[in-house]
Design a protein around this motif. Sequence first.
Motif: not given
Length: 272
Positions: A175-186, A188-193, A251-260
């Motif tokens: 959860x710390x790793x995800x928070x650090x990723x989400x806090x970076x504006x660049x 935005x709109x991406x899933x943490x993988x 919400x994440x579309x193709x990015x999420x499919x690639x993550x899966x």
Amino acid sequence: MSDKARANDPRSEASKKKDLIPRGDYTSTPIGKTVFVVLRSLDPVLQYSILAHGTGTALLHRVGLQTLPAGLPVHTGIAPIDNLGLSPYRLILLSMAVGSAVKQDIWATMLSGEPMDVKNALIVSLFNTVCNSVNHFAFLASATSASENSAFPQLPLMLGGAMYAIGIVTELMSEVQRKQFKDDPKNKGKPFTGGLWSLARHINYGAYTVWRAGYALSSGGWILGGIVGTIFFTDFMNRGVPILNEYCEKRYGEDWEQFKKQTKWKLIPGIY
């Protein structure tokens, strides 16, 4: 939930009703989170009362169950610990209750951006307190206790303690790793993988299952550990993962499919 928040949560209404967390909503809810933090912080006090003074065990005695003797208190040379008057086994169980409260308070105050109203704060707090209390009553009851009054430490405590430590640290760090990723504006709109999430798509859920099962195993032995692990695993498999997967897909579309495709495990690496 605001109109903007609803637009950020494209799931079906059925999925939203099954989820205590309003996805895509970042409304500030200081009262609800304060209630949550206070109640979770009070839980170790209750658990200490159960372990040290047998609070609530009169109900066990009424149904004919015997309880374990207190055992010799630990002597560490550290006054705040020694003054608790707990045996080594009970001190470890209390430490698990403290650890769970600290972890969840950190999550609520520093890591979770979603709102938590008073109702959900009460539900989640009460649920965790009930889980911890069931563990400790199972430990105190001679018929169900993981302690066999033999050499310390015993196998259920060693294995359960390892599961607890690995699970709760993994949940927190993910959860710390995800928070650090989400806090970076660049981002935005991406899933943490990345990080621990590259091992399983819902690694935090899997880690919660592991430490809850380990806590129960340490307290009530193999049967309780198996029951608790199965309950949480089944709930996440049939409810938690599907409703969050629906949100991420939309919400994440193709990015999420690639993550899966790149991360096949959903909850626990190598298992599911």
